[in-house]
Write a protein that holds these residues in place. Sequence first.
Motif, PDB file in Angstrom:
ATOM      1  N   SER A 146      38.170  44.774  87.559  1.00  0.00           N
ATOM      2  CA  SER A 146      38.321  43.326  87.374  1.00  0.00           C
ATOM      3  C   SER A 146      38.434  42.614  88.723  1.00  0.00           C
ATOM      4  O   SER A 146      38.878  43.205  89.714  1.00  0.00           O
ATOM      5  CB  SER A 146      39.586  43.026  86.566  1.00  0.00           C
TER       6      SER A 146
ATOM      7  N   ARG B  58      33.696  39.174  78.353  1.00  0.00           N
ATOM      8  CA  ARG B  58      34.164  39.885  79.553  1.00  0.00           C
ATOM      9  C   ARG B  58      34.727  38.930  80.606  1.00  0.00           C
ATOM     10  O   ARG B  58      35.666  39.266  81.322  1.00  0.00           O
ATOM     11  CB  ARG B  58      33.026  40.685  80.182  1.00  0.00           C
TER      12      ARG B  58
ATOM     13  N   GLN C 267      37.869  34.756  85.692  1.00  0.00           N
ATOM     14  CA  GLN C 267      38.422  36.090  85.519  1.00  0.00           C
ATOM     15  C   GLN C 267      37.320  36.993  84.990  1.00  0.00           C
ATOM     16  O   GLN C 267      36.757  36.727  83.930  1.00  0.00           O
ATOM     17  CB  GLN C 267      39.598  36.061  84.543  1.00  0.00           C
TER      18      GLN C 267
ATOM     19  N   ASN D 162      36.332  40.752  83.866  1.00  0.00           N
ATOM     20  CA  ASN D 162      36.808  42.062  83.433  1.00  0.00           C
ATOM     21  C   ASN D 162      35.625  42.941  83.029  1.00  0.00           C
ATOM     22  O   ASN D 162      34.525  42.440  82.805  1.00  0.00           O
ATOM     23  CB  ASN D 162      37.765  41.914  82.249  1.00  0.00           C
TER      24      ASN D 162
END
Length: 123
Positions: free
Chosen positions: A17, A67, A82, A84
């Motif tokens: 991440s 994601r 963000q 991930n």
Amino acid sequence: QVQLVESGGGLVQAGGSLRLSCAASGRTFSGYRMGWFRQAPGKEREFVATIRWSTGSTYYANSVKGRFTISRDNGKNTMYLQMNSLKPEDTAVYYCAADSVNRQLSSVAFDFWGQGTQVTVSS
């Protein structure tokens, strides 16, 4: 003069991440739409996600849906991405963008751009 400064890029292994930040200055952004784009070597710039600053409404490219999460902090005038479950195909320079016209969420038309931050995902 609108200024957009990205940060947070780097090298990460697949499955990892990262969180990108876009510090915005020069205007009041409550009436703006903000977005993230990316460009991989030899490819065209690609839309990633967008957010309406006033309402927080979001829209994502199918390739990152589930994601990636776009968000903003009104007090800090900062937008985030963000990321991930990163994949090698997410490797690209990521750009922050601002739309002063506040177009529809799916529009890829933006007026101001940052300089970009490199994200590299190793396999």
